[in-house]
Design a protein around this motif. Structure first.
Motif, PDB file in Angstrom:
ATOM      1  N   PHE A  26       0.740  -1.084   0.008  1.00 42.68           N
ATOM      2  CA  PHE A  26       0.045   0.054  -0.057  1.00 42.68           C
ATOM      3  C   PHE A  26       0.800   1.209   0.056  1.00 42.68           C
ATOM      4  N   ALA A  27       0.204   2.449  -0.390  1.00 42.25           N
ATOM      5  CA  ALA A  27       1.234   3.474  -0.375  1.00 42.25           C
ATOM      6  C   ALA A  27       1.441   4.014   1.038  1.00 42.25           C
ATOM      7  N   PRO A  28       2.701   4.658   1.116  1.00 45.94           N
ATOM      8  CA  PRO A  28       3.181   4.943   2.674  1.00 45.94           C
ATOM      9  C   PRO A  28       2.229   5.680   3.455  1.00 45.94           C
ATOM     10  N   TRP A  29       1.694   6.658   3.063  1.00 52.11           N
ATOM     11  CA  TRP A  29       0.694   7.492   3.955  1.00 52.11           C
ATOM     12  C   TRP A  29      -0.446   6.795   4.244  1.00 52.11           C
ATOM     13  N   PRO A  30      -1.229   6.035   3.555  1.00 50.37           N
ATOM     14  CA  PRO A  30      -2.479   5.246   4.077  1.00 50.37           C
ATOM     15  C   PRO A  30      -1.953   4.091   5.012  1.00 50.37           C
ATOM     16  N   THR A  31      -0.885   3.522   4.806  1.00 47.05           N
ATOM     17  CA  THR A  31      -0.191   2.666   5.668  1.00 47.05           C
ATOM     18  C   THR A  31       0.147   3.066   7.045  1.00 47.05           C
ATOM     19  N   LEU A  32       0.664   4.425   7.150  1.00 45.42           N
ATOM     20  CA  LEU A  32       1.030   4.943   8.288  1.00 45.42           C
ATOM     21  C   LEU A  32      -0.362   5.337   9.122  1.00 45.42           C
ATOM     22  N   LEU A  33      -1.301   5.854   8.131  1.00 46.38           N
ATOM     23  CA  LEU A  33      -2.413   6.163   8.994  1.00 46.38           C
ATOM     24  C   LEU A  33      -3.147   4.721   9.741  1.00 46.38           C
ATOM     25  N   TRP A  34      -3.112   3.927   8.938  1.00 43.42           N
ATOM     26  CA  TRP A  34      -3.643   2.511   9.368  1.00 43.42           C
ATOM     27  C   TRP A  34      -2.828   1.885  10.582  1.00 43.42           C
ATOM     28  N   SER A  35      -1.628   2.011  10.786  1.00 43.52           N
ATOM     29  CA  SER A  35      -0.692   1.486  11.514  1.00 43.52           C
ATOM     30  C   SER A  35      -0.940   2.285  13.084  1.00 43.52           C
ATOM     31  N   THR A  36      -1.366   3.368  12.973  1.00 42.52           N
ATOM     32  CA  THR A  36      -1.721   4.378  13.945  1.00 42.52           C
ATOM     33  C   THR A  36      -2.982   4.620  14.450  1.00 42.52           C
ATOM     34  N   GLY A  37      -3.990   3.522  13.719  1.00 42.72           N
ATOM     35  CA  GLY A  37      -5.440   3.326  13.945  1.00 42.72           C
ATOM     36  C   GLY A  37      -6.356   4.325  13.446  1.00 42.72           C
ATOM     37  N   ARG A  38      -5.913   5.189  12.443  1.00 42.58           N
ATOM     38  CA  ARG A  38      -6.697   6.378  11.723  1.00 42.58           C
ATOM     39  C   ARG A  38      -7.362   6.103  10.609  1.00 42.58           C
ATOM     40  N   THR A  39      -7.316   4.837  10.008  1.00 48.92           N
ATOM     41  CA  THR A  39      -7.974   4.439   8.774  1.00 48.92           C
ATOM     42  C   THR A  39      -8.060   2.989   8.460  1.00 48.92           C
ATOM     43  N   GLU A  40      -8.812   2.600   7.499  1.00 48.18           N
ATOM     44  CA  GLU A  40      -8.749   1.130   7.139  1.00 48.18           C
ATOM     45  C   GLU A  40      -8.125   0.997   5.823  1.00 48.18           C
ATOM     46  N   LEU A  41      -7.516  -0.144   5.341  1.00 50.78           N
ATOM     47  CA  LEU A  41      -6.844  -0.495   4.422  1.00 50.78           C
ATOM     48  C   LEU A  41      -7.850  -1.590   3.542  1.00 50.78           C
ATOM     49  N   PRO A  42      -7.799  -1.790   2.084  1.00 48.31           N
ATOM     50  CA  PRO A  42      -8.294  -2.747   1.481  1.00 48.31           C
ATOM     51  C   PRO A  42      -8.041  -4.130   2.314  1.00 48.31           C
ATOM     52  N   SER A  43      -8.944  -4.816   2.698  1.00 46.44           N
ATOM     53  CA  SER A  43      -8.884  -6.139   3.276  1.00 46.44           C
ATOM     54  C   SER A  43      -8.183  -6.147   4.521  1.00 46.44           C
ATOM     55  N   HIS A  44      -7.823  -5.119   5.037  1.00 44.43           N
ATOM     56  CA  HIS A  44      -7.664  -4.690   6.531  1.00 44.43           C
ATOM     57  C   HIS A  44      -8.230  -3.841   7.406  1.00 44.43           C
ATOM     58  N   ALA A  45      -9.127  -4.414   8.350  1.00 44.52           N
ATOM     59  CA  ALA A  45      -9.965  -3.800   9.144  1.00 44.52           C
ATOM     60  C   ALA A  45      -9.055  -2.405   9.823  1.00 44.52           C
ATOM     61  N   ARG A  46      -9.729  -1.601  10.295  1.00 42.43           N
ATOM     62  CA  ARG A  46      -8.876  -0.525  11.149  1.00 42.43           C
ATOM     63  C   ARG A  46      -8.321  -0.996  12.303  1.00 42.43           C
ATOM     64  N   HIS A  47      -7.072  -0.573  12.586  1.00 41.07           N
ATOM     65  CA  HIS A  47      -6.111  -1.307  13.599  1.00 41.07           C
ATOM     66  C   HIS A  47      -6.366  -0.477  14.871  1.00 41.07           C
ATOM     67  N   ILE A  48      -7.303  -1.090  15.527  1.00 39.15           N
ATOM     68  CA  ILE A  48      -7.609  -0.405  16.778  1.00 39.15           C
ATOM     69  C   ILE A  48      -7.198  -1.178  18.141  1.00 39.15           C
ATOM     70  N   GLY A  49      -6.627  -0.073  18.966  1.00 40.49           N
ATOM     71  CA  GLY A  49      -5.915  -0.763  20.095  1.00 40.49           C
ATOM     72  C   GLY A  49      -4.625   0.125  20.359  1.00 40.49           C
ATOM     73  N   LYS A  50      -3.961  -0.453  21.301  1.00 39.61           N
ATOM     74  CA  LYS A  50      -2.800   0.366  21.723  1.00 39.61           C
ATOM     75  C   LYS A  50      -1.452   0.338  20.765  1.00 39.61           C
ATOM     76  N   TRP A  51      -1.022   1.087  20.127  1.00 40.99           N
ATOM     77  CA  TRP A  51       0.148   1.113  19.290  1.00 40.99           C
ATOM     78  C   TRP A  51       1.400   1.562  19.859  1.00 40.99           C
ATOM     79  N   ARG A  52       2.289   1.101  19.245  1.00 38.00           N
ATOM     80  CA  ARG A  52       3.547   1.893  19.702  1.00 38.00           C
ATOM     81  C   ARG A  52       4.677   1.410  18.556  1.00 38.00           C
ATOM     82  N   GLY A  53       5.152   2.540  18.035  1.00 38.34           N
ATOM     83  CA  GLY A  53       6.283   2.420  17.073  1.00 38.34           C
ATOM     84  C   GLY A  53       7.487   1.809  17.318  1.00 38.34           C
TER      85      GLY A  53
END
Length: 70
Positions: free
Chosen positions: A37-64
């Motif tokens: 996926f493009a880097p910006w949507p992937t970063l938003l998904w990684s921090t719980g801000r959006t969904e990616l195709p076939s990947h539900a929104r990543h909700i929960g505690k995240w840590r880089g």
């Protein structure tokens, strides 16, 4: 970048950083993030801000992953 996204959304402004600037962030800070996926949507998904195709929104505690590269 993601905090700027939050701020812009609150002000109803469009915001998307330069792709070259955010290309390394998901790979470096979120090594378990989905690939292909493009880097910006992937970063938003990684921090719980959006969904990616076939990947539900990543909700929960995240840590880089901030350890230095070898």
């Amino acid at each position: 970048m993601v905090h700027m996204h939050d701020l812009a959304a609150g002000l109803h402004l469009a915001y998307e950083p330069d792709p070259e600037v955010c290309t390394r962030v998901p790979t470096r800070m979120f090594p378990a993030a989905p690939t292909g996926f493009a880097p910006w949507p992937t970063l938003l998904w990684s921090t719980g801000r959006t969904e990616l195709p076939s990947h539900a929104r990543h909700i929960g505690k995240w840590r880089g992953q901030g350890t230095p590269n070898a």
